[in-house]
Design a protein around this motif. Structure first.
Motif, PDB file in Angstrom:
ATOM      1  N   PRO A 102       0.834  -1.219   0.000  1.00 46.50           N
ATOM      2  CA  PRO A 102       0.000   0.000   0.000  1.00 46.50           C
ATOM      3  C   PRO A 102       0.859   1.256   0.000  1.00 46.50           C
ATOM      4  CG  PRO A 102      -0.004  -1.041   2.161  1.00 46.50           C
ATOM      5  CD  PRO A 102       0.686  -1.988   1.234  1.00 46.50           C
ATOM      6  N   LEU A 103       0.395   2.253  -0.757  1.00 47.74           N
ATOM      7  CA  LEU A 103       1.184   3.471  -0.940  1.00 47.74           C
ATOM      8  C   LEU A 103       0.506   4.702  -0.356  1.00 47.74           C
ATOM      9  CD1 LEU A 103       2.229   2.785  -4.654  1.00 47.74           C
ATOM     10  CD2 LEU A 103       3.542   2.299  -2.567  1.00 47.74           C
ATOM     11  N   MET A 104      -0.812   4.861  -0.549  1.00 50.67           N
ATOM     12  CA  MET A 104      -1.511   6.044  -0.055  1.00 50.67           C
ATOM     13  C   MET A 104      -3.022   5.812  -0.096  1.00 50.67           C
ATOM     14  SD  MET A 104      -0.467   8.490  -3.256  1.00 50.67           S
ATOM     15  CE  MET A 104      -0.315   7.820  -4.905  1.00 50.67           C
ATOM     16  N   PHE A 105      -3.742   6.803   0.439  1.00 52.11           N
ATOM     17  CA  PHE A 105      -5.206   6.824   0.454  1.00 52.11           C
ATOM     18  C   PHE A 105      -5.773   5.578   1.140  1.00 52.11           C
ATOM     19  CE2 PHE A 105      -4.403   9.256  -3.702  1.00 52.11           C
ATOM     20  CZ  PHE A 105      -4.245  10.451  -3.022  1.00 52.11           C
ATOM     21  N   ASP A 106      -6.794   4.946   0.536  1.00 51.12           N
ATOM     22  CA  ASP A 106      -7.481   3.818   1.168  1.00 51.12           C
ATOM     23  C   ASP A 106      -6.760   2.494   0.984  1.00 51.12           C
ATOM     24  OD1 ASP A 106      -8.061   4.023  -1.615  1.00 51.12           O
ATOM     25  OD2 ASP A 106      -9.714   2.614  -1.369  1.00 51.12           O
ATOM     26  N   GLN A 107      -5.618   2.510   0.341  1.00 49.62           N
ATOM     27  CA  GLN A 107      -4.933   1.258   0.014  1.00 49.62           C
ATOM     28  C   GLN A 107      -4.505   0.494   1.269  1.00 49.62           C
ATOM     29  OE1 GLN A 107      -1.829   2.762  -2.539  1.00 49.62           O
ATOM     30  NE2 GLN A 107      -3.315   3.732  -3.899  1.00 49.62           N
ATOM     31  N   PHE A 108      -4.138   1.204   2.336  1.00 44.46           N
ATOM     32  CA  PHE A 108      -3.745   0.547   3.583  1.00 44.46           C
ATOM     33  C   PHE A 108      -4.935  -0.198   4.185  1.00 44.46           C
ATOM     34  CE2 PHE A 108      -0.794   4.048   2.978  1.00 44.46           C
ATOM     35  CZ  PHE A 108       0.425   3.454   3.246  1.00 44.46           C
ATOM     36  N   ASP A 109      -6.108   0.455   4.185  1.00 42.30           N
ATOM     37  CA  ASP A 109      -7.314  -0.195   4.704  1.00 42.30           C
ATOM     38  C   ASP A 109      -7.675  -1.424   3.877  1.00 42.30           C
ATOM     39  OD1 ASP A 109      -7.955   1.381   6.932  1.00 42.30           O
ATOM     40  OD2 ASP A 109      -8.872   2.908   5.699  1.00 42.30           O
ATOM     41  N   ASN A 110      -7.572  -1.317   2.556  1.00 46.18           N
ATOM     42  CA  ASN A 110      -7.948  -2.438   1.688  1.00 46.18           C
ATOM     43  C   ASN A 110      -7.080  -3.670   1.949  1.00 46.18           C
ATOM     44  OD1 ASN A 110      -9.939  -0.922   0.449  1.00 46.18           O
ATOM     45  ND2 ASN A 110      -8.645  -0.297  -1.262  1.00 46.18           N
ATOM     46  N   ILE A 111      -5.765  -3.460   2.015  1.00 46.71           N
ATOM     47  CA  ILE A 111      -4.867  -4.592   2.277  1.00 46.71           C
ATOM     48  C   ILE A 111      -5.097  -5.138   3.684  1.00 46.71           C
ATOM     49  CG2 ILE A 111      -2.462  -5.291   2.493  1.00 46.71           C
ATOM     50  CD1 ILE A 111      -3.325  -4.860  -0.381  1.00 46.71           C
ATOM     51  N   HIS A 112      -5.345  -4.238   4.638  1.00 44.77           N
ATOM     52  CA  HIS A 112      -5.595  -4.682   6.014  1.00 44.77           C
ATOM     53  C   HIS A 112      -6.825  -5.585   6.083  1.00 44.77           C
ATOM     54  CE1 HIS A 112      -5.866  -4.581  10.359  1.00 44.77           C
ATOM     55  NE2 HIS A 112      -7.112  -4.150  10.272  1.00 44.77           N
ATOM     56  N   ARG A 113      -7.878  -5.236   5.342  1.00 54.25           N
ATOM     57  CA  ARG A 113      -9.094  -6.056   5.349  1.00 54.25           C
ATOM     58  C   ARG A 113      -8.813  -7.456   4.805  1.00 54.25           C
ATOM     59  NH1 ARG A 113     -10.918  -1.185   6.030  1.00 54.25           N
ATOM     60  NH2 ARG A 113     -13.096  -0.671   6.474  1.00 54.25           N
ATOM     61  N   LEU A 114      -8.031  -7.520   3.721  1.00 51.95           N
ATOM     62  CA  LEU A 114      -7.680  -8.833   3.176  1.00 51.95           C
ATOM     63  C   LEU A 114      -6.791  -9.608   4.150  1.00 51.95           C
ATOM     64  CD1 LEU A 114      -6.839  -8.793  -0.643  1.00 51.95           C
ATOM     65  CD2 LEU A 114      -8.802  -9.775   0.533  1.00 51.95           C
ATOM     66  N   GLU A 115      -5.886  -8.888   4.792  1.00 53.72           N
ATOM     67  CA  GLU A 115      -4.958  -9.552   5.709  1.00 53.72           C
ATOM     68  C   GLU A 115      -5.701 -10.131   6.907  1.00 53.72           C
ATOM     69  OE1 GLU A 115      -0.428  -8.612   7.034  1.00 53.72           O
ATOM     70  OE2 GLU A 115      -1.917  -7.117   7.641  1.00 53.72           O
ATOM     71  N   THR A 116      -6.701  -9.401   7.436  1.00 45.03           N
ATOM     72  CA  THR A 116      -7.448  -9.918   8.583  1.00 45.03           C
ATOM     73  C   THR A 116      -8.251 -11.161   8.224  1.00 45.03           C
ATOM     74  OG1 THR A 116      -9.334  -8.450   8.105  1.00 45.03           O
ATOM     75  CG2 THR A 116      -7.656  -7.642   9.640  1.00 45.03           C
ATOM     76  N   ARG A 117      -8.512 -11.366   6.939  1.00 45.84           N
ATOM     77  CA  ARG A 117      -9.227 -12.552   6.491  1.00 45.84           C
ATOM     78  C   ARG A 117      -8.281 -13.653   6.006  1.00 45.84           C
ATOM     79  NH1 ARG A 117     -12.526  -8.309   6.146  1.00 45.84           N
ATOM     80  NH2 ARG A 117     -14.790  -8.626   6.253  1.00 45.84           N
ATOM     81  N   GLY A 118      -6.977 -13.464   6.225  1.00 43.08           N
ATOM     82  CA  GLY A 118      -5.996 -14.491   5.896  1.00 43.08           C
ATOM     83  C   GLY A 118      -5.726 -14.640   4.422  1.00 43.08           C
ATOM     84  N   ALA A 119      -6.007 -13.608   3.614  1.00 40.69           N
ATOM     85  CA  ALA A 119      -5.864 -13.718   2.159  1.00 40.69           C
ATOM     86  C   ALA A 119      -4.755 -12.841   1.606  1.00 40.69           C
ATOM     87  CB  ALA A 119      -7.190 -13.354   1.482  1.00 40.69           C
ATOM     88  N   ALA A 120      -3.983 -12.182   2.462  1.00 41.72           N
ATOM     89  CA  ALA A 120      -2.947 -11.264   1.975  1.00 41.72           C
ATOM     90  C   ALA A 120      -1.850 -11.108   3.022  1.00 41.72           C
ATOM     91  CB  ALA A 120      -3.560  -9.903   1.634  1.00 41.72           C
ATOM     92  N   ARG A 121      -0.709 -10.607   2.561  1.00 41.14           N
ATOM     93  CA  ARG A 121       0.397 -10.178   3.416  1.00 41.14           C
ATOM     94  C   ARG A 121       0.688  -8.713   3.112  1.00 41.14           C
ATOM     95  NH1 ARG A 121       4.748 -13.416   5.426  1.00 41.14           N
ATOM     96  NH2 ARG A 121       5.801 -11.408   5.706  1.00 41.14           N
ATOM     97  N   LEU A 122       0.683  -7.875   4.149  1.00 47.00           N
ATOM     98  CA  LEU A 122       1.030  -6.471   3.975  1.00 47.00           C
ATOM     99  C   LEU A 122       2.531  -6.302   4.176  1.00 47.00           C
ATOM    100  CD1 LEU A 122      -0.937  -3.406   5.313  1.00 47.00           C
ATOM    101  CD2 LEU A 122       1.542  -3.467   5.485  1.00 47.00           C
TER     102      LEU A 122
END
Length: 526
Positions: free
Chosen positions: A394-414
Motif C-alpha cells: 500500500p502506498l496512499m489513500f485507502d490502500q492501507f485499509d484495503n490490504i488490512h481487510r484482506l490480511e485480517t481474512r488471511g488472504a494477503a500479506r502487507l
C-alpha cells in the motif's frame, strides 16, 4: 393473425417496451482509477440503448473527448490547478516519508496533508462547477437536453451540484465522499465498531482503538465542516436558494451504487437506497495476446506472479524498485510487472516488464499464483473474484485499509514499502506462494463474492434504469437527511423531558413546602 405472427408481434412489443425506458443520461465522472470502473457501467448502459453525455475537463488524464459509446461536453476552467501524475508522484514520496514516523507524529502530519489535499482537489471541483454555471449557453443547452437523470461519482461534488441545479434525479457510483467513506454520509456509522478511513482497524476494537477511532471520526467531521464546506459557500449563495446546503444535496441522491461487498468489508448499518456493487467491474478472463500467453505457459509448474501499482503510479523510487526486482529474480516463478521507467539493474531473466497489462485476464489465468498490488479497490476485487492471494504494497489513500481487510481474512500479506528489504519482500512472496492457507482464504472470499442472485453490474444497471422508469426513487430516501442534528439524536426531546421532570419536581417541592409552612404552629407571643 397466426401463431407465428402473434409471436413476432409479442417479441416486437417486448423490444419496444425495453426501448421505451432507454434514457438520456448525463454523466459527471471522476478521473483516474475512478474512470476505469465508471467506463464499465457506461459501456453496459450504452449496449442497453441509453444515450450518454459525459462532462469532462479539458485537462482530463483518462476521460477521452471522443468515444464510441458517449458524447462529451468538455469544460476548460481558466484558473483550475493542474492535477497530473507529478502530483501523485509527490504524494507517493510524502506517504513513504510518513510511514517512517512514530504513530502519533504520523497521525498529526497525515491530517495536515489530508487537509491540504482536500483543499486542492475540492478547489479544482469548485472551479469546474463555477465554469459550468457561469456559462449561460451551456446551462441552456443542458436544460433543453431534457436528461432523465445524472450518474456521477461524488468523491468531489461538482456533479452533485450540477444535478441539483438542473433538478435531475441523481444516482451515485460511489466509494468516497468528502473526507471519508460514503457510508458515513448516508447511514449510521457508530465509531464503536465501524472503522474510519485509514484507521487500519477492524470491527472488533478494544478501548484504546475505539478512542482513536472516535478521534479520527471527529477529525473527519471537522475537515468536512471547516475545510470543505467553506470552499463552496459563495457558490451556493450565488446559484442556489438559501435553504440549500452541500451536505443535504449530497445526501439527497436517489440511489447510491456503493462499490462495496460485505465478503470484503465489515458489516455495518445500511439504508434502502444503498445498492452494493463491489467488484462489478470483474469479468471472466478473456484469452491473452499470443506473446503474453506464451510467457505464462513457459512458467511451468511454478506459475506466475503479477504485479501492478494501478493507473496513477507508473513506478516507485528507484531504490525500492531495485529491491523488488532483486527479490523477483530469486524466486522460481515468472513475473509479469506493469512498469514504466528506467530498467532496474537487478532485474532477473524471469521478469517481464510491460507498459500495460490486461489485469483482470491475467488474474483469471490458471498460471497466476500471486498478485503484488498497491491495494487499489479495483485490483483487490479482481483478486477476490479470481481467487488470487495478494502481497500488498500500500502506498496512499485507502490502500492501507484495503490490504488490512484482506490480511485480517488471511488472504494477503502487507509489506511496508518505506522499510522494504529484498529479503523481507522475498519472504512475503514465498509465504504467499507456498502457504496454501492464503489461497484457501481468498478462494472462500471468491465463493462468497460470487454467491449472489444477480451480478453486481446487472444490479447496478437495474437500479439506474429503475430511476429512469420511475423518475427518481425518493420513496427510498430516509427522512433523517432533513433532520437537524439535535432532532436526529433526539436531544430536543431529551431536553424537553428533562425540563418537564425538573418542573414536576420543583412544583412538588414548592407545594410540599407551602403545605408544611401552612401546617406548622405559629409561635405564641409572650
Amino acid at each position: 393473425m397466426g401463431v407465428p405472427g402473434k409471436l413476432i408481434f409479442a417479441v416486437a412489443c417486448l423490444f419496444l417496451a425495453d426501448r421505451f425506458y432507454c434514457g438520456e443520461i448525463l454523466v459527471f465522472p471522476e478521473d483516474g482509477s475512478h474512470w476505469v470502473n465508471m467506463m464499465v457501467i457506461l459501456k453496459q448502459l450504452h449496449s442497453n440503448g441509453h444515450t450518454l453525455t459525459v462532462v469532462r475537463s479539458a485537462r482530463s488524464l483518462y476521460i477521452q473527448e471522443r468515444s464510441s459509446f458517449y458524447t462529451s461536453i468538455t469544460i476548460n476552467p481558466s484558473q483550475m490547478e493542474d492535477i497530473g501524475s507529478g502530483l501523485f508522484d509527490a504524494l507517493l514520496i510524502r506517504s513513504l516519508e510518513l510511514r517512517t514516523m512514530s504513530p502519533l507524529w504520523r497521525f498529526i502530519e497525515q491530517q495536515k496533508d489530508i487537509t491540504a489535499i482536500l483543499k486542492t482537489f475540492h478547489g479544482v471541483a469548485h472551479q469546474m462547477i463555477c465554469t459550468i454555471l457561469e456559462d449561460t449557453l451551456l446551462i441552456n443547452r443542458l436544460h433543453s437536453a431534457k436528461f432523465d437523470m445524472m450518474l456521477t461519482d461524488p468523491a468531489f461534488p461538482a456533479g452533485v451540484l450540477l444535478a441539483n441545479y438542473l433538478h435531475l434525479p441523481l444516482v451515485y457510483n460511489v466509494r468516497w465522499l468528502n473526507a471519508g467513506d460514503a457510508h458515513m454520509a448516508i447511514a449510521p456509522s457508530p465509531p464503536s465498531y465501524v472503522p474510519t478511513y485509514n484507521s487500519l482497524f477492524h470491527d472488533r476494537m478494544g478501548f484504546i482503538e475505539r478512542a482513536e477511532n472516535l478521534l479520527r471520526y471527529l477529525v473527519i467531521r471537522f475537515q468536512e465542516n471547516f475545510v470543505i464546506l467553506p470552499i463552496y459557500s459563495n457558490l451556493l449563495a450565488r446559484y442556489f436558494p438559501s435553504d440549500f446546503d452541500l451536505l443535504s444535496m449530497q445526501q439527497s441522491a436517489d440511489i447510491w451504487l456503493l462499490r462495496v461487498d460485505f465478503a470484503f468489508e465489515f458489516p455495518r448499518p445500511t439504508m434502502p437506497n444503498i445498492i452494493y456493487i463491489g467488484g462489478f467491474q470483474c469479468q471472466p478472463p478473456q484469452p491473452l495476446p499470443a506473446d503474453l500467453e506464451s510467457f505464462m505457459q513457459s512458467s511451468g509448474e511454478h506459475g506466475v506472479v503479477v504485479m501492478s501499482l494501478g493507473v496513477m503510479v507508473a513506478a516507485l523510487p528507484m531504490e525500492i524498485t531495485e529491491i523488488i526486482a532483486d527479490a523477483f529474480a530469486q524466486i522460481p516463478q515468472k513475473v509479469v510487472w506493469r512498469y514504466m521507467g528506467e530498467r532496474p539493474s537487478t532485474l532477473g531473466n524471469n521478469t517481464l516488464l510491460v507498459d500495460w497489462l490486461p489485469q483482470n485476464d491475467l488474474l483469471g489465468h490458471p498460471k497466476t499464483h500471486a498478485f503484488v498490488s498497491h491495494g487499489g479497490t479495483n485490483g483487490i476485487y479482481e483478486a477476490i473474484y479470481h481467487g488470487v492471494p495478494v502481497v500488498g504494497l500500500p502506498l496512499m489513500f485507502d490502500q492501507f485499509d484495503n490490504i488490512h481487510r484482506l490480511e485480517t481474512r488471511g488472504a494477503a500479506r502487507l509489506v511496508e514499502v518505506a522499510t522494504l528489504t529484498s529479503e523481507g519482500f522475498k519472504e512475503a512472496l514465498l509465504d504467499i506462494l507456498q502457504n496454501p492457507s492464503y489461497r484457501q482464504s481468498i478462494q472462500k472470499l471468491s465463493r462468497l463474492h460470487k454467491d449472489q442472485p444477480i451480478s453486481p453490474l446487472n444490479n447496478a444497471i437495474f437500479w439506474i434504469e429503475y430511476v429512469i422508469r420511475n423518475k427518481g426513487a425518493g420513496h427510498l430516501r430516509s427522512q433523517a437527511i432533513g433532520l437537524p442534528w439535535y432532532s436526529y439524536y433526539c436531544m430536543d426531546i431529551f431536553v424537553f423531558f428533562l425540563a418537564l421532570a425538573f418542573t414536576i419536581v420543583w412544583t412538588a417541592f414548592t407545594f410540599c413546602r407551602l403545605i408544611c409552612f401552612r401546617g406548622s404552629p405559629k409561635k405564641k407571643v409572650e
